[in-house]
Design a protein around this motif. Structure first.
Motif, mmCIF file in Angstrom:
data_model
loop_
_atom_site.group_PDB
_atom_site.id
_atom_site.type_symbol
_atom_site.label_atom_id
_atom_site.label_comp_id
_atom_site.label_asym_id
_atom_site.label_seq_id
_atom_site.Cartn_x
_atom_site.Cartn_y
_atom_site.Cartn_z
ATOM 1 N N TYR A 22 -6.918 -5.876 -14.070
ATOM 2 C CA TYR A 22 -5.476 -6.315 -13.448
ATOM 3 C C TYR A 22 -5.548 -5.905 -12.003
ATOM 4 C CZ TYR A 22 -4.217 -6.505 -18.526
ATOM 5 O OH TYR A 22 -4.025 -7.040 -19.873
ATOM 6 N N PRO A 23 -4.856 -6.788 -11.259
ATOM 7 C CA PRO A 23 -4.556 -6.647 -9.873
ATOM 8 C C PRO A 23 -3.739 -5.352 -9.621
ATOM 9 C CG PRO A 23 -4.047 -8.876 -10.484
ATOM 10 C CD PRO A 23 -4.241 -8.248 -11.451
ATOM 11 N N PRO A 24 -4.259 -4.473 -8.584
ATOM 12 C CA PRO A 24 -3.304 -3.365 -8.362
ATOM 13 C C PRO A 24 -2.106 -3.056 -8.484
ATOM 14 C CG PRO A 24 -5.083 -3.527 -6.991
ATOM 15 C CD PRO A 24 -5.144 -4.701 -7.504
ATOM 16 N N LEU A 82 9.119 -0.417 -0.629
ATOM 17 C CA LEU A 82 7.824 -0.140 0.255
ATOM 18 C C LEU A 82 6.389 -0.849 -0.511
ATOM 19 C CD1 LEU A 82 8.272 3.272 1.572
ATOM 20 C CD2 LEU A 82 8.335 1.042 2.878
ATOM 21 N N LEU A 83 6.478 -0.634 -1.897
ATOM 22 C CA LEU A 83 5.332 -1.016 -2.767
ATOM 23 C C LEU A 83 5.339 -2.670 -2.561
ATOM 24 C CD1 LEU A 83 3.114 -0.828 -4.870
ATOM 25 C CD2 LEU A 83 4.888 -1.034 -6.692
ATOM 26 N N LEU A 84 6.331 -3.210 -2.537
ATOM 27 C CA LEU A 84 6.406 -4.660 -2.562
ATOM 28 C C LEU A 84 6.025 -5.470 -1.279
ATOM 29 C CD1 LEU A 84 9.193 -5.168 -5.320
ATOM 30 C CD2 LEU A 84 6.615 -5.377 -5.545
ATOM 31 N N ARG A 85 6.355 -4.665 -0.002
ATOM 32 C CA ARG A 85 6.324 -5.022 1.351
ATOM 33 C C ARG A 85 5.202 -4.561 1.920
ATOM 34 N NH1 ARG A 85 10.968 -7.714 2.305
ATOM 35 N NH2 ARG A 85 12.867 -7.369 0.881
ATOM 36 N N LEU A 86 4.364 -3.421 1.684
ATOM 37 C CA LEU A 86 3.287 -2.685 2.390
ATOM 38 C C LEU A 86 2.306 -2.843 1.743
ATOM 39 C CD1 LEU A 86 5.264 0.507 3.924
ATOM 40 C CD2 LEU A 86 5.013 -1.748 4.839
ATOM 41 N N PRO A 87 1.239 -2.808 2.754
ATOM 42 C CA PRO A 87 -0.132 -2.908 1.946
ATOM 43 C C PRO A 87 -0.230 -1.837 1.226
ATOM 44 C CG PRO A 87 -0.279 -2.287 4.323
ATOM 45 C CD PRO A 87 1.006 -2.715 3.954
ATOM 46 N N GLU A 88 -1.353 -1.937 0.082
ATOM 47 C CA GLU A 88 -1.518 -0.859 -0.909
ATOM 48 C C GLU A 88 -2.104 0.559 -0.339
ATOM 49 O OE1 GLU A 88 -3.731 -0.617 -5.145
ATOM 50 O OE2 GLU A 88 -2.852 -2.265 -4.740
ATOM 51 N N GLN A 100 -1.935 5.444 0.042
ATOM 52 C CA GLN A 100 -2.935 6.080 -0.569
ATOM 53 C C GLN A 100 -3.673 7.346 0.055
ATOM 54 O OE1 GLN A 100 -5.593 2.532 -2.004
ATOM 55 N NE2 GLN A 100 -4.995 2.990 -3.949
ATOM 56 N N MET A 101 -3.833 7.051 1.547
ATOM 57 C CA MET A 101 -4.319 8.081 2.390
ATOM 58 C C MET A 101 -3.837 9.448 2.421
ATOM 59 S SD MET A 101 -5.264 5.812 5.736
ATOM 60 C CE MET A 101 -6.218 7.060 6.475
ATOM 61 N N ILE A 102 -2.506 9.596 2.067
ATOM 62 C CA ILE A 102 -1.783 10.821 2.154
ATOM 63 C C ILE A 102 -1.464 11.368 0.673
ATOM 64 C CG2 ILE A 102 -0.841 10.353 4.348
ATOM 65 C CD1 ILE A 102 1.896 9.971 3.065
ATOM 66 N N VAL A 103 -1.757 10.312 -0.133
ATOM 67 C CA VAL A 103 -1.484 11.022 -1.555
ATOM 68 C C VAL A 103 -2.514 12.308 -2.033
ATOM 69 C CG1 VAL A 103 -1.643 10.397 -3.922
ATOM 70 C CG2 VAL A 103 -0.470 8.775 -2.503
#
Length: 251
Positions: free
Chosen positions: A39-41, A91-97, A101-104
């Motif tokens: 499934y796509p991310p 943000l999820l729908l507008r920003l790159p995935e 992820q870098m700060i999670v």
């Protein structure tokens, strides 16, 4: 979707519902499972979020005794969770995935440190409180709102962030804090889910399987979590959090 894929998704949903009831990070089971199945991310994230909402409701029902009399707090803090979830979902729908992820892993690591030192910090905060701060004060509201942004965007480990913050700012035992955490994460998931239903692509077969599993797992997990002593609950939080960091760093 093959029968084996359906079983895998249902089982992942049940495991996620149980872990979310006790601590959080259940999405670190369901989300990677969906991605591994092809499934796509973004579609996986959206469908996963919607599917876990019934599990949040089930875990809140399991903690209904601890949530008795918490209506005022939930209204105040829940408003922050709702606003944050709306922002995070957009943000999820507008920003790159890759944006979050870098700060999670860093956010989870900080949360784990807070969980470990929470009893000592809680005593320190209690000594310095002034006036009625039964709701945790404005700082907690802001932090809960920011946690809602994170939860609306990705969701995994938002429970760890919330339980550490609530444990520090609220003068309550760990089980009550965990019940409030379940309610707030439920608000975040439900708010983002409503948003996604209207403006995002959703795989409803995936949603249904995760929902069934998460409902079963959420109620069962709440029953187990309520019986854990504070030190055991903290131990579970730390273990799950460390696993979450490893999974995010190794992809």
């Amino acid at each position: 979707m093959t029968p084996w894929e359906a079983i895998a998704i249902f089982a992942a949903g049940a495991a996620a519902g149980g872990i979310n009831a006790v601590v959080g990070s259940g999405s670190l089971i369901t989300f990677p499972t969906l991605v591994a199945l092809g499934y796509p991310p973004v579609l996986a994230n959206v469908s996963n979020n919607i599917g876990l909402v019934p599990g949040s409701i089930a875990s809140c029902w399991g903690y209904r005794k601890e949530l008795a009399g918490q209506g005022g707090r939930l209204l105040r803090l829940g408003a922050g969770s709702l606003l944050g979830a709306l922002a995070g979902g957009l943000l999820l729908l507008r920003l790159p995935e890759s944006a979050f992820q870098m700060i999670v892993p860093v956010l989870i690591a900080v949360a784990l440190v807070l969980v470990v030192v929470q009893p000592r910090v809680n005593r320190w905060v209690q000594k310095r409180r002034k006036g009625d701060v039964g709701h945790g004060g404005p700082l907690l509201w802001i932090l809960v709102c920011l946690a809602g942004v994170y939860g609306g965007y990705f969701g995994a480990a938002q429970g760890i962030l919330l339980i550490s913050l609530l444990g520090i700012f609220l003068p309550d035992d760990m089980q009550t804090v965990n019940g409030i955490k379940n309610a707030l994460t439920g608000i975040v998931n439900a708010t983002a889910a409503v948003l996604f239903v209207f403006i995002a692509e959703v795989d409803w077969a995936v949603v249904g399987l995760i929902a069934l599993g998460a409902t079963l797992g959420g109620y069962t997990g709440a029953s187990v979590g309520r019986k854990l002593p504070p030190w055991a609950l903290r131990s579970v939080i730390v273990c799950v959090g460390l696993v979450a960091i490893v999974k995010l760093l190794t992809g």
